[in-house]
Design an enzyme around this catalytic site. Structure first.
Site: not given
Length: 110
Positions: A35, A23
């Site tokens: 992201c 992430h």
């Protein structure tokens, strides 16, 4: 944290799979542009291959969106395989462009 995207290649240099994990955490949940960008490019590529090449990649997802692996199926005819490769190379260029801007959040291995 960081998103890592690895493109695995065959002996002839063609891409046989890509794996995206991690992430970016470049912003609060729902506002993480790195992201969102990486997800849009990767899923857009998978969908483009499905629609334009009539080819479903072998997709594996887990970790609540923190892991995606896509493999090109074997035994595609040459024309379809070349089109799949072109779309995957386009994805690689897009991801490298993001990496240039957001190196602290995304790393590309090709």
């Amino acid at each position: 944290m960081m998103i890592t995207i690895t493109f695995d290649r065959n002996n002839d240099g063609t891409i046989h799979s890509f794996t995206m994990s991690g992430h970016a955490e470049s912003g609060p949940y729902g506002h993480d542009l790195v992201c969102a960008g990486a997800s849009a490019v990767s899923f857009g590529t998978v969908n483009a291959i499905a629609e334009l090449c009539q080819t479903e990649l072998h997709v594996e997802m887990k970790d609540d969106g923190g892991f995606l692996r896509c493999r090109v199926p074997e035994h595609l005819n040459d024309g379809i395989y070349e089109n799949v490769q072109l779309l995957l190379k386009g994805m690689l260029v897009s991801m490298k462009t993001m990496e240039e801007q957001y190196r602290q959040f995304i790393q590309i291995k090709s």
